[in-house]
Structure formats: structure tokens, C-alpha cells
Design an enzyme around this catalytic site. Structure first.
Site, PDB file in Angstrom:
ATOM      1  NE  ARG A  88      69.855 -74.624  53.907  1.00 36.24           N
ATOM      2  CZ  ARG A  88      70.049 -74.894  52.613  1.00 36.24           C
ATOM      3  NH1 ARG A  88      70.716 -74.076  51.844  1.00 36.24           N
ATOM      4  NH2 ARG A  88      69.547 -75.994  52.089  1.00 36.24           N
ATOM      5  NE  ARG A 127      64.868 -84.114  43.565  1.00 37.71           N
ATOM      6  CZ  ARG A 127      64.056 -83.277  44.234  1.00 37.71           C
ATOM      7  NH1 ARG A 127      63.211 -82.532  43.567  1.00 37.71           N
ATOM      8  NH2 ARG A 127      64.114 -83.179  45.543  1.00 37.71           N
ATOM      9  NE  ARG A 136      71.696 -82.184  46.429  1.00 41.84           N
ATOM     10  CZ  ARG A 136      71.147 -80.996  46.651  1.00 41.84           C
ATOM     11  NH1 ARG A 136      70.872 -80.202  45.627  1.00 41.84           N
ATOM     12  NH2 ARG A 136      70.856 -80.594  47.862  1.00 41.84           N
TER      13      ARG A 136
HETATM   14  P1  AMP Z   1      71.137 -76.870  49.092  1.00 42.17           P
HETATM   15  O1  AMP Z   1      71.710 -77.269  47.783  1.00 42.17           O
HETATM   16  O2  AMP Z   1      70.862 -75.397  49.177  1.00 42.17           O
HETATM   17  O3  AMP Z   1      69.930 -77.678  49.473  1.00 42.17           O
HETATM   18  O4  AMP Z   1      72.243 -77.163  50.186  1.00 42.17           O
HETATM   19  C1  AMP Z   1      72.742 -78.458  50.385  1.00 42.17           C
HETATM   20  C2  AMP Z   1      73.384 -78.564  51.770  1.00 42.17           C
HETATM   21  O5  AMP Z   1      74.482 -77.640  51.858  1.00 42.17           O
HETATM   22  C3  AMP Z   1      72.495 -78.194  52.938  1.00 42.17           C
HETATM   23  O6  AMP Z   1      71.679 -79.265  53.354  1.00 42.17           O
HETATM   24  C4  AMP Z   1      73.528 -77.811  53.995  1.00 42.17           C
HETATM   25  O7  AMP Z   1      74.163 -78.953  54.528  1.00 42.17           O
HETATM   26  C5  AMP Z   1      74.562 -77.069  53.152  1.00 42.17           C
HETATM   27  N1  AMP Z   1      74.226 -75.624  53.037  1.00 42.17           N
HETATM   28  C6  AMP Z   1      73.888 -74.952  51.901  1.00 42.17           C
HETATM   29  N2  AMP Z   1      73.636 -73.667  52.162  1.00 42.17           N
HETATM   30  C7  AMP Z   1      73.788 -73.525  53.503  1.00 42.17           C
HETATM   31  C8  AMP Z   1      73.655 -72.436  54.400  1.00 42.17           C
HETATM   32  N3  AMP Z   1      73.288 -71.221  53.959  1.00 42.17           N
HETATM   33  N4  AMP Z   1      73.900 -72.652  55.721  1.00 42.17           N
HETATM   34  C9  AMP Z   1      74.291 -73.859  56.176  1.00 42.17           C
HETATM   35  N5  AMP Z   1      74.422 -74.937  55.385  1.00 42.17           N
HETATM   36  C10 AMP Z   1      74.184 -74.783  54.055  1.00 42.17           C
END
Ligand code: AMP
Length: 192
Positions: A88, A127, A136
């Protein structure tokens, strides 16, 4: 094949990663899922990340690089993996390239699911309506706006990073799920 599924929050990366995992046998490596599991298990890591995630901010590069390296060394990743929600940031992408290189591997393909902001906001609202409000903590229109800002600021620059490496293919993520799945399958076939 080591594949990155790329796109803004709510673009369908997780949905498509699960379908691909089923069809191709490459495990879905979702840092978001791993972090949520840590929160659910009440670990120190989870406690550290919860507030950051609820606010839609990014947890530190060191944390996600650590969990992804550990996960990638599991035997089920030997023939490839689907990176979902990772990398990310540019430092994460560089760390991933470095981590794979030391294992004689590389990212073979990056598939971007392109979805307009307006559609992402509409999807969140749908959703919430469907679930009667039980979603969530970070899946609300307000937090999504922050997650989108974070995406454009920190994550979108990766498109150029992977374009320069000749690995980026863009797919219309606004098409129906089955059509997106088909487009992804075609891209993988061509690359394979
Ligand atoms: P996601 O389910 O991929 O949308 O991730 C949910 C949350 O987890 C994000 O909004 C971040 O707070 C954290 N997160 C997940 N993947 C990353 C990543 N690669 N780098 C930093 N934070 C992450």
C-alpha cells in the site's frame, strides 16, 4: 504466479482474490484480514493496530512487511500467492520486491481493479443498508472518504511503480463480479 490485486478500498480485491484462490490454488494474502484476525485474537499487535484501522489510516510499513514475510514463508505459497491490500506504500512495494528476490521469486503481475469513487461510496451505502448497520468499523461513508484520501496519497503512486516494471494491467472493476473474474482470468492466461 505471484500476483498483486490492486485497487481502492471496496473495489472488490478481496472478492476476486477468494475466487482466484479457489480456481488457481494460490493463497490469498490479505494484510487487512491478518490484522483483523490479530485484533480478534486480542494480541499485542492487534491492540496496536485497532484504532489506526478503525480510523482508516495505514498501520506502519514495518508491521505489515513483517506479517507478510512470515506468511509468505508458509509452504502453501511455494507456487505463488495473491497479494490483496499489500503493498500500500512505495516502501512496502520495495520491501516486497526485496523479500521475493532473496527467495528467487518476483511479482509477475499486478492487476488494478479500476472503480470510480462515486461507485465505491454507493457500494458502502448498499452494504450498510443490506446489513442493517452492522458493518466493519471502517466501512462507513465517512471512514471510506478518509481511506480514499489515504489511497490516493500513499497507494496510487504504486501504479507508476509497477507500470515502470511493465507489470501493470488495468481491469474495469465496475463490471458485474463474474465479468471482472473473467477479465482477470484472461489477463492471467495472457501473462502465464
Ligand atoms: P483492508 O481490509 O485491506 O481494507 O485493510 C483494512 C485496514 O487494515 C486498512 O485500512 C489499514 O488500516 C490496515 N492495512 C491493511 N493492509 C495494510 C497495508 N498493506 N499497509 C498499511 N495498513 C494496512
Amino acid at each position: 504466479m505471484n500476483l498483486v490485486l490492486f485497487g481502492p478500498p471496496g473495489s472488490g480485491k478481496g472478492t476476486q482474490a477468494k475466487i482466484l484462490q479457489e480456481k488457481q490454488g494460490w493463497p490469498q494474502l490479505s494484510t487487512g484480514d491478518m490484522l483483523r484476525a490479530a485484533i480478534a485474537a486480542g494480541t499485542e499487535l492487534g491492540k496496536k493496530c485497532k484504532a489506526i484501522m478503525d480510523a482508516g489510516e495505514l498501520v506502519s510499513d514495518a508491521i505489515v512487511i513483517g506479517i507478510i514475510s512470515e506468511r509468505y514463508d508458509q509452504p502453501d505459497c511455494a507456487h505463488g500467492a495473491i497479494f490483496d491490500g499489500f503493498p500500500r506504500t512505495i516502501p512496502q512495494a520495495e520491501a516486497l520486491d526485496g523479500m521475493l528476490k532473496t527467495r528467487d521469486k518476483k511479482i509477475d503481475l499486478v492487476i488494478e481493479l479500476k472503480v470510480d469513487d462515486k461507485v465505491l461510496i454507493d457500494r458502502v451505502k448498499a452494504r450498510i443498508a443490506q446489513s442493517g448497520g452492522a458493518v466493519r468499523a471502517d466501512d462507513t461513508p465517512e471512514t471510506l472518504q478518509n481511506r480514499l484520501n489515504v489511497y490516493y496519497q500513499n497507494t496510487a503512486p504504486l501504479l507508476e511503480y509497477y507500470k515502470k516494471q511493465g507489470k501493470l494491467v488495468t481491469v474495469d472493476g465496475m463490471a458485474p463480479i463474474e465479468e471482472v473474474t473473467k477479465s482477470i482470468a484472461e489477463v492471467i492466461k495472457k501473462a502465464g
